[in-house]
Design an enzyme around this catalytic site. Sequence first.
Site, PDB file in Angstrom:
ATOM      1  N   THR A   1     -15.452  -2.870   7.669  1.00 41.99           N
ATOM      2  CA  THR A   1     -16.514  -3.049   6.684  1.00 41.99           C
ATOM      3  C   THR A   1     -15.852  -3.473   5.376  1.00 41.99           C
ATOM      4  OG1 THR A   1     -16.324  -0.799   5.950  1.00 41.99           O
ATOM      5  CG2 THR A   1     -17.895  -1.211   7.705  1.00 41.99           C
TER       6      THR A   1
ATOM      7  N   GLU B   1      -4.569   7.348  -4.675  1.00 40.92           N
ATOM      8  CA  GLU B   1      -5.158   6.558  -3.592  1.00 40.92           C
ATOM      9  C   GLU B   1      -4.048   5.719  -2.983  1.00 40.92           C
ATOM     10  OE1 GLU B   1      -8.334   4.335  -5.292  1.00 40.92           O
ATOM     11  OE2 GLU B   1      -9.380   6.133  -5.931  1.00 40.92           O
TER      12      GLU B   1
ATOM     13  N   HIS C   1      -4.594   4.287  -8.218  1.00 44.26           N
ATOM     14  CA  HIS C   1      -4.368   3.555  -6.974  1.00 44.26           C
ATOM     15  C   HIS C   1      -3.263   2.521  -7.186  1.00 44.26           C
ATOM     16  CE1 HIS C   1      -6.150   0.841  -3.563  1.00 44.26           C
ATOM     17  NE2 HIS C   1      -4.920   1.248  -3.309  1.00 44.26           N
TER      18      HIS C   1
ATOM     19  N   ARG D   1      -1.464  -0.234  -6.051  1.00 45.45           N
ATOM     20  CA  ARG D   1      -1.679  -1.182  -4.949  1.00 45.45           C
ATOM     21  C   ARG D   1      -0.404  -1.948  -4.679  1.00 45.45           C
ATOM     22  NH1 ARG D   1      -7.603  -2.127  -4.681  1.00 45.45           N
ATOM     23  NH2 ARG D   1      -7.097  -3.647  -3.104  1.00 45.45           N
TER      24      ARG D   1
ATOM     25  N   HIS E   1      -8.505   1.053 -14.348  1.00 44.62           N
ATOM     26  CA  HIS E   1      -8.952  -0.053 -15.198  1.00 44.62           C
ATOM     27  C   HIS E   1      -8.379  -0.008 -16.603  1.00 44.62           C
ATOM     28  CE1 HIS E   1     -11.150  -1.930 -12.114  1.00 44.62           C
ATOM     29  NE2 HIS E   1     -11.952  -0.913 -11.932  1.00 44.62           N
TER      30      HIS E   1
ATOM     31  N   ARG F   1      -1.654  -4.765  -9.191  1.00 46.36           N
ATOM     32  CA  ARG F   1      -2.538  -5.494 -10.105  1.00 46.36           C
ATOM     33  C   ARG F   1      -2.976  -4.638 -11.293  1.00 46.36           C
ATOM     34  NH1 ARG F   1      -7.916  -5.787  -6.365  1.00 46.36           N
ATOM     35  NH2 ARG F   1      -6.390  -6.576  -4.885  1.00 46.36           N
TER      36      ARG F   1
END
Length: 259
Positions: A119, A88, A61, A63, A19, A67
């Site tokens: 899920t 990750e 992470h 991605r 973040h 992002r």
Amino acid sequence: MKSGAEPRGPIFLGLNIDHCATLREARYSADKREHGEMIEPDPVAFALAAERAGADGITVHPREDTRHIRRGDVRRLRKALQVPLNMEMACTDDMIRFALEIRPAAVCVVPERREEVTTEGGLDAHGHRDRVAACVTEMNRAGIATSLFIEPEPRQIDAAAEVGAPVIELHTGAFANAWYNSSKRAEELSKLVAAAERAFSLGLIINLGHGINYTNIRDVRRVPYVHEMNIGHSIISRALFDGVSDAVQTMKRLMNPGL
Ligand code: PXP
């Protein structure tokens, strides 16, 4: 109870800095550079400040849609950090190649594309056993400690052990989301406790992550046998007010009261 993974002293803090990069991308996503005198905040600088403050590891992470964390950030972190880097990653050929290039101390396999999950939360290691097993085998062969980010469900824990993952990260998101509903919160906490007991009996190393904060940590630390917690959003948020050092050290104290 049989186990290969003994609980060990203090719980480690893996600080997820995604973040911090989210904030950078809010302003500089069109800029190809990751850092520079105007391009702030630099997640690598944030990670180094967290390391100086006592973070036991840094988690990112990268991605597919970049992002927040970009691949260049990961390369810079790999060179700059003294503490272990935990990456990750989605269970894809492209990410496996990238992990083999970077050789982080650890990887955590997470669901990324909607079609990979059953899920909303964890990796479906049970349903995608062959693909997950291939990824774990490749990482184990490269000497990278591999964890699977899974829901606290018996069949997912058993699948993790069966595919040879040495570590699991139990998804604490459902528990965190249930915070304001006391019966649901208690139910989610018992699932985490039962999952940790089952994983411990199978010899797995147990990490926790997602949605852990300065309030719910009081309950989260009741989960037994935990080796590490990966925490991002709450610490980054607290750092805005109190600074990185205070944010990291306060969380470490709350994770390990009395130590
Ligand atoms: N663990 C995993 C596997 C994650 O994907 C994330 C980020 O969603 C975290 C831990 C950290 O979660 P949070 O930012 O809510 O602390």
